[in-house]
Scaffold this active site. Structure first.
Site, PDB file in Angstrom:
ATOM      1  N   ALA A 513       0.826  -1.204   0.000  1.00  0.00           N
ATOM      2  CA  ALA A 513       0.000   0.000   0.000  1.00  0.00           C
ATOM      3  C   ALA A 513       0.859   1.251   0.000  1.00  0.00           C
ATOM      4  O   ALA A 513       1.981   1.269   0.513  1.00  0.00           O
ATOM      5  CB  ALA A 513      -0.895   0.016   1.231  1.00  0.00           C
ATOM      6  N   VAL A 617      15.621   3.654  15.730  1.00  0.00           N
ATOM      7  CA  VAL A 617      16.846   4.174  16.358  1.00  0.00           C
ATOM      8  C   VAL A 617      18.029   3.384  15.823  1.00  0.00           C
ATOM      9  O   VAL A 617      18.119   2.167  16.032  1.00  0.00           O
ATOM     10  CB  VAL A 617      16.774   4.037  17.900  1.00  0.00           C
ATOM     11  CG1 VAL A 617      18.050   4.574  18.532  1.00  0.00           C
ATOM     12  CG2 VAL A 617      15.572   4.775  18.443  1.00  0.00           C
ATOM     13  N   GLY A 672      24.992  10.741  -1.015  1.00  0.00           N
ATOM     14  CA  GLY A 672      23.677  10.248  -0.574  1.00  0.00           C
ATOM     15  C   GLY A 672      23.643   9.935   0.917  1.00  0.00           C
ATOM     16  O   GLY A 672      22.730   9.251   1.388  1.00  0.00           O
ATOM     17  N   ASP A 686      16.319  15.001  14.049  1.00  0.00           N
ATOM     18  CA  ASP A 686      16.216  13.557  13.858  1.00  0.00           C
ATOM     19  C   ASP A 686      16.870  12.816  15.035  1.00  0.00           C
ATOM     20  O   ASP A 686      16.338  11.833  15.547  1.00  0.00           O
ATOM     21  CB  ASP A 686      16.909  13.199  12.532  1.00  0.00           C
ATOM     22  CG  ASP A 686      16.633  11.777  12.134  1.00  0.00           C
ATOM     23  OD1 ASP A 686      15.438  11.425  12.064  1.00  0.00           O
ATOM     24  OD2 ASP A 686      17.608  11.027  11.936  1.00  0.00           O
ATOM     25  N   LYS A 690      15.122  10.313  18.085  1.00  0.00           N
ATOM     26  CA  LYS A 690      15.586   8.988  18.517  1.00  0.00           C
ATOM     27  C   LYS A 690      15.776   8.960  20.029  1.00  0.00           C
ATOM     28  O   LYS A 690      15.474   7.967  20.695  1.00  0.00           O
ATOM     29  CB  LYS A 690      16.890   8.633  17.802  1.00  0.00           C
ATOM     30  CG  LYS A 690      16.689   8.454  16.297  1.00  0.00           C
ATOM     31  CD  LYS A 690      18.000   8.277  15.564  1.00  0.00           C
ATOM     32  CE  LYS A 690      17.759   8.235  14.061  1.00  0.00           C
ATOM     33  NZ  LYS A 690      18.976   8.318  13.283  1.00  0.00           N
TER      34      LYS A 690
END
Ligand code: ADP
Ligand code: ASP
Ligand code: MG
Length: 828
Positions: A513, A617, A672, A686, A690
Site C-alpha cells: 500500500a 533508532v 547520498g 532527527d 531517537k
C-alpha cells in the site's frame, strides 16, 4: 493402499450422485453426461439433485403460497429456467419441454391448493419440494438418450419406502427391494437415472429425505442396486479439512474413515449428508467424493479404514450455527444422583435435541447446547423440572443464551494422542476466542467447543491454522514500498522459503500500500511483489488495509509501515486495538505527541498486539531491544549517550580541518549520506527524535520539546530554500573551525552527541570528547549507543555499527518481525 486408480477394474456396478452444483445449467448437465459416458462400468446408477438453488426456490414458493403472498412469479422463474435449459441442452427439446410444462402445471396446482388451504399437509409440501429432482433428472435423461445412451428413468417415489422417525427417515428395505425388483422387470436397462431426495412414506405418499437428502438417496440406491462404489460429485475436490467458504486454506483430505465422515457430517460439514453414511457402512461400500469440474482430481475416499496414518490427528473441522447454551447451576446439584437424567428427561419431553453436553466434575453445573429455536422451551422445561430446587435454593438458576456456535474437531488420530486439545485451545486463546463450554466424547474422536457466534469464523480459521498451517503463519501488509520498503520486501522474498522450512514461519504478503493505493494479494508468498506493483492498484486508502488483512484466514496480522508518514502513524492505535501488530522504522509515532504514544500503548495492552520499532533508532542495530533487556532484567538506567546520526558521524569523523566543513557537507550530500535537505540532519531534530524514543522506552514521559537541541544550521539559513541553503553552506565553516580548534586544545575531537540522564534531562549537542573515548573511534557512518546502568556503571554497554541505509534499516524491521514470530512460537 489407495485403490482409487485400480477401482474401475473391480467395479461392476457404480453409483454416481450429482449435487445441485453439478446440475446448475445446460453446460453442467452436459459435463455430467460426459463423465457418465466416459465411465466404462457397464452398470450405472445415477442419482441427481435438483438444479442448484431449485429446492430453495421451491421451499420459498411453498411458504409464499401458504402465507398468501405472490408465488406465480417464482413459479414462472422455475419453469423458464428449466425450459431454457432444455432448449440449450437438447437438439429436440420439445418432448422434455412438454414434460417440464406438465410438472410445472402440477406444481402450479399444488401451490394454488396450498394458497387456498393456507395449511398444506406434509404430502403436498413434499410434492412441491421434490419437484426439482423430477425436473432435473428428466433433463439429464433426455440428454443422455440424445447421445445414444439408454438410461432408464426412475422416479424414486415409486420404489423407495421410508418411515420418518426422530432420527430421520428410515428405509423399509424389504418393501423397497420388492418394489424395485418389480420396477426392474419393466425397466431392465443396466444404466438408470434416479431422482434424489424424494421417496414415499409407509402409506405410499410422497415425502422427502430432508434437505440435502440426495446423498442419502444415493447411498440407499447404491445399496438397493448393489453397487460396488458410490461417487458423490460436487463442486469441491472432495472432503476438505474445513468449509472452504470459511477457510480458504482448507486442504482436500485424500482418505477418511466412515466414523470420521460421520462425525464431520453430524457436526455440520455440508459436504455429505450424515445419514448417507449408514447404508454405506452397512455394506462396506466405499464412497468417493469428487469434483465434477475437476474429475482428474483423486477426491476423497471414505471407507472403513480411512488410513489415518500419515495424516495429522485432526481430520476436519466443522461449525454448527444457530445454537443456544442452556445451563443449570447450583451447589445443590453436587453429588445428587439423577440430576442428569432429570435434565435430559425434561429436554426430551419438549423435543429439544441436545447437540452437546458439558458437565464439570464438580457437578456444580450442567450445560447443554440445543438449537436456538428450542432454547426457550428447553429453559422453561428445566426450570419446571427443578422448580423445587430453585425454590429451595439448591439450584441457583437456569439460563439460556442464544447466539452460540459449536466448533468440532474430528479425527480418528485424536484418540490417544496427547496435546491435541492443548493445541486447539491454545489457538483459540491466541485468537481471543472465549470458550463457553467444552465436550470431548469418550471415543476421543471429536472435541466440541461452544462459543459466541461472532467468534466462530475467527475460531475456525485459527484452529485450522493450528493444525494445518504453521502456527506462525502471518499475514503482512507493507506500506510505503520506497527504499526501505523495497529492501524489506526483497529480504522477505529471499528468506521466506528458509523460514518456512527451518523455523516454521509462514509469511504471507497480503497487501502492498501507499497512502492512496492498495494492491491486494490473495495467496502471496512475497515473490514477484515488484510485478504486482506494476498492476493496476485498487482505489483504496489507508483505511482499507485493516479490513483486507482482517478478511484473511491467517491467524496473525502485521502491518509493516515503511513510510515516514504521520498520516500512517496516526492509524496505529486503531490497527493495534484491532489486534494487528505494527512494526515500523517510522519515527512519527515513537517520537510524536505523548498523547498519541499513550494511545498506542493503551491499544497494545488492550488487544495484546505488539508495536515494534527497533529500526527507528540506529536502523538495524539492536538498540531498543538492548535497552529493553536491561530494564526487563531489573537493571536501572543511569544514562544513555550516543551518536545516533550516521550523517553527522561521517561529517565529524572526516572533519580534521584539512578541508572546510561546508565542503564535507557537499560531499556527504553527493554520496547520498544526507537527507535530500541536509538541514534535516544538521538541525539535530532527527537525533532528538531517537532520543525521545529511547527515553519513552525507559519509561520517561518525554517529548521532542523537552530535548535541548543544538542545531548546527546557522540562524540565517534555517528558513532559506534548499538551493539558497546549499549555496550559503560556507556560513557553517567559521563556527565549525572554531569549535574544532577548541576541541584540539583539550586533546579532544568533535562529536554530535545525544544524551539522556536518569532524571530525564535530554540534550543533543556538539561536544568535544577525549581522543580515547569510544565515540572518538567510530568509522564512517557508524552509530554508537552507550548505556550506563547500575550493572554497567564503570564500563558502559556499547552498541555500535552502521546505523543508516535501506538494507540495514529493513533488516531492523525484519528482525522485529522475527522477534514477533518467536513470541508467537516460532522455532528461532
Ligand atoms: P451439491 O450441490 O453438490 O450437493 P453442496 O453445496 O450441497 O453441493 O455441498 C458442497 C459444498 O459444501 C461445497 O461447495 C463446500 O462449499 C461446502 N462444504 C462445507 N464444508 C465442507 C467440507 N468440509 N469439505 C468440502 N466442502 C464443504
Ligand atoms: N435438492 C435437495 C436440497 O437442496 C436435495 C439435495 O440437493 O441433496 O435439499
Ligand atoms: Mg449437497
Amino acid at each position: 493402499m489407495d485403490s482409487l486408480a485400480s477401482a474401475p477394474i473391480l467395479v461392476s456396478c457404480r453409483a454416481h450422485k450429482f449435487g445441485g452444483s453439478s446440475m446448475a445449467d445446460a453446460g453442467c448437465i452436459r459435463r455430467v453426461a460426459d463423465l457418465l459416458l466416459a465411465d466404462a462400468c457397464p452398470r450405472q446408477i445415477v442419482i441427481t439433485s435438483a438444479m442448484q438453488g431449485t429446492t430453495d426456490a421451491l421451499v420459498a414458493l411453498g411458504r409464499a403460497a401458504t402465507a398468501g403472498t405472490d408465488w406465480a412469479t417464482g413459479l414462472h422463474a422455475v419453469r423458464r429456467r428449466h425450459l431454457e435449459t432444455a432448449q440449450a441442452l437438447l437438439q429436440q427439446p420439445e418432448p422434455a419441454q412438454a414434460r417440464i410444462d406438465a410438472l410445472c402445471d402440477e406444481l402450479s396446482d399444488l401451490l394454488r391448493a396450498a394458497a387456498l388451504l393456507r395449511q398444506p399437509g406434509p404430502t403436498a409440501l413434499a410434492r412441491i419440494h421434490g419437484m426439482g429432482e423430477l425436473l432435473s433428472t428428466s433433463l439429464l435423461n433426455a440428454h443422455l438418450r440424445e447421445r445414444g445412451a439408454d438410461y432408464a428413468l426412475l422416479d424414486a417415489r415409486e420404489v423407495l419406502r421410508v418411515r420418518h422417525t426422530e432420527l430421520g427417515a428410515v428405509v423399509d428395505h424389504a418393501a423397497s427391494a420388492a418394489l424395485l425388483s418389480d420396477w426392474r422387470t419393466r425397466n431392465p436397462q443396466p444404466r438408470v437415472n434416479v431422482t434424489g431426495f424424494i421417496a414415499s412414506d409407509e402409506g405410499g405418499l410422497p415425502t422427502t429425505l430432508g434437505r440435502n437428502g440426495s446423498d442419502y438417496s444415493a447411498a440407499i440406491f447404491a445399496g438397493l442396486f448393489e453397487a460396488d462404489e458410490l461417487n458423490i460429485w460436487s463442486d469441491v475436490d472432495g472432503v476438505l479439512s474445513a468449509d472452504p467458504r470459511l477457510v480458504p486454506e482448507a486442504v482436500t483430505l485424500p482418505t477418511m474413515s466412515y466414523s470420521e465422515a460421520c462425525e464431520l457430517a453430524y457436526f455440520g460439514a455440508k459436504v455429505i449428508h450424515p445419514q448417507a453414511l449408514a447404508p454405506a457402512i452397512a455394506r462396506g461400500l466405499p464412497i468417493r467424493m469428487r469434483n465434477t469440474f475437476a474429475p482428474d482430481q483423486p477426491g476423497t475416499r471414505i471407507d472403513a479404514c480411512g488410513e489415518p496414518s500419515g495424516s495429522g490427528p485432526v481430520k476436519g473441522l466443522t461449525l454448527n450455527h444457530d445454537l443456544a447454551l442452556v445451563c443449570l447451576e447450583g451447589a445443590g446439584l453436587i453429588g445428587v444422583p439423577g440430576t442428569a437424567e432429570r435434565t435430559f428427561g425434561a429436554l426430551r419431553a419438549v423435543g429439544a435435541s441436545v447437540v452437546m453436553i458439558s458437565q464439570g466434575s464438580s457437578e456444580h453445573s450442567i450445560c447443554c447446547v440445543v438449537h436456538a429455536e428450542q432454547a426457550q422451551a428447553a429453559r422453561a422445561a428445566l426450570a419446571a423440572a427443578f422448580d423445587r430446587e430453585l425454590a429451595g435454593g439448591q439450584v441457583h438458576g437456569v439460563t439460556a443464551c442464544t447466539g452460540i456456535s459449536v466448533l468440532a474437531a474430528v479425527g480418528d488420530g485424536m484418540a490417544g494422542t496427547p496435546g491435541v486439545a492443548a493445541r486447539l485451545f491454545d489457538a483459540l486463546a491466541r485468537a481471543q476466542v472465549n470458550v463457553r463450554a467444552i465436550a470431548q466424547g469418550a471415543s476421543e474422536r471429536n472435541i466440541s467447543v461452544a462459543m459466541s457466534a461472532e467468534d466462530a469464523t475467527r475460531a475456525l480459521r485459527a484452529v485450522h491454522a493450528a493444525f494445518w498451517l504453521s502456527p506462525q503463519t502471518i499475514a503482512l501488509a507493507v506500506i510505503g514500498p520506497g527504499k526501505v520498503g523495497a529492501a524489506l520486501l526483497d529480504q522477505l522474498e529471499a528468506a521466506m522459503p528458509r523460514l518456512r522450512r527451518d523455523a516454521n514461519i509462514d509469511l504471507r504478503l497480503r497487501a502492498l500500500a501507499t497512502r492512496s493505493r492498495l494492491w491486494t494479494i490473495e495467496h502471496g508468498d512475497g515473490s514477484g511483489w515488484r510485478a504486482r506493483m506494476q498492476s493496476e492498484p485498487e482505489p483504496a486508502d489507508l483505511d482499507a488495509i485493516a479490513p483486507h488483512l482482517h478478511a484473511t484466514h491467517l491467524p496473525h496480522k502485521v502491518i509493516l509501515d515503511c513510510s515516514a508518514s504521520d498520516a500512517v502513524a496516526s492509524r496505529y492505535p486503531h490497527w493495534l486495538a484491532a489486534g494487528i501488530h505494527v512494526i515500523t522504522p517510522n519515527k512519527q509515532a515513537g517520537a510524536g505527541s505523548l498523547e498519541h504514544y499513550r494511545g498506542i500503548r493503551a491499544a497494545c495492552s488492550h488487544s495484546g498486539a505488539r508495536f515494534r520499532y527497533e529500526a527507528t533508532v540506529c536502523a538495524g542495530l539492536p538498540v531498543i531491544s538492548t535497552l529493553r533487556d536491561l530494564l526487563d532484567t531489573g537493571d536501572a538506567l543511569i544514562a544513555i549517550d550516543g551518536i545516533f546520526s550516521g550523517t553527522l558521524a561521517w561529517l565529524f569523523n572526516k572533519f580534521d580541518g584539512s578541508q572546510p566543513f561546508s565542503e564535507l557537507v557537499r560531499q556527504a550530500h553527493a554520496l547520498g549520506y544526507t537527507e535530500p535537505d541536509p538541514r534535516d540532519d544538521l538541525s539535530g531534530t532527527d537525533v532528538a527524535r531517537k532520543l525521545v524514543i529511547l527515553a519513552r522506552e525507559a519509561g520517561m514521559a518525554l517529548s521532542l520539546d523537552d530535548v535541548e537541541v543544538q542545531s548546527l544550521v546557522p540562524e540565517e539559513l534555517r528558513s532559506a530554500d534548499r538551493e539558497a541553503f546549499m549555496a550559503g553552506l560556507e556560513a557553517l565553516d567559521a563556527p565549525m573551525r572554531e569549535a574544532l580548534k577548541q576541541a584540539r586544545a583539550q586533546d579532544s575531537v568533535l562529536r554530535y552527541i545525544a544524551r539522556l540522564d536518569q532524571s530525564g534531562h535530554a540534550s543533543v549537542a556538539l561536544q568535544a570528547v577525549p581522543t580515547d573515548h569510544a565515540f572518538a573511534h567510530l568509522r564512517l557512518t557508524d552509530n554508537c549507543v552507550s548505556f550506563t546502568t547500575r550493572r554497567y556503571r564503570d564500563n558502559p554497554l556499547v552498541v555500535q555499527g552502521p546505523g543508516a541505509g535501506p538494507d540495514v534499516t529493513a533488516a531492523g524491521v525484519f528482525s522485529d518481525l522475527l522477534r514477533l514470530a518467536a513470541a508467537l512460537g516460532a522455532r528461532l
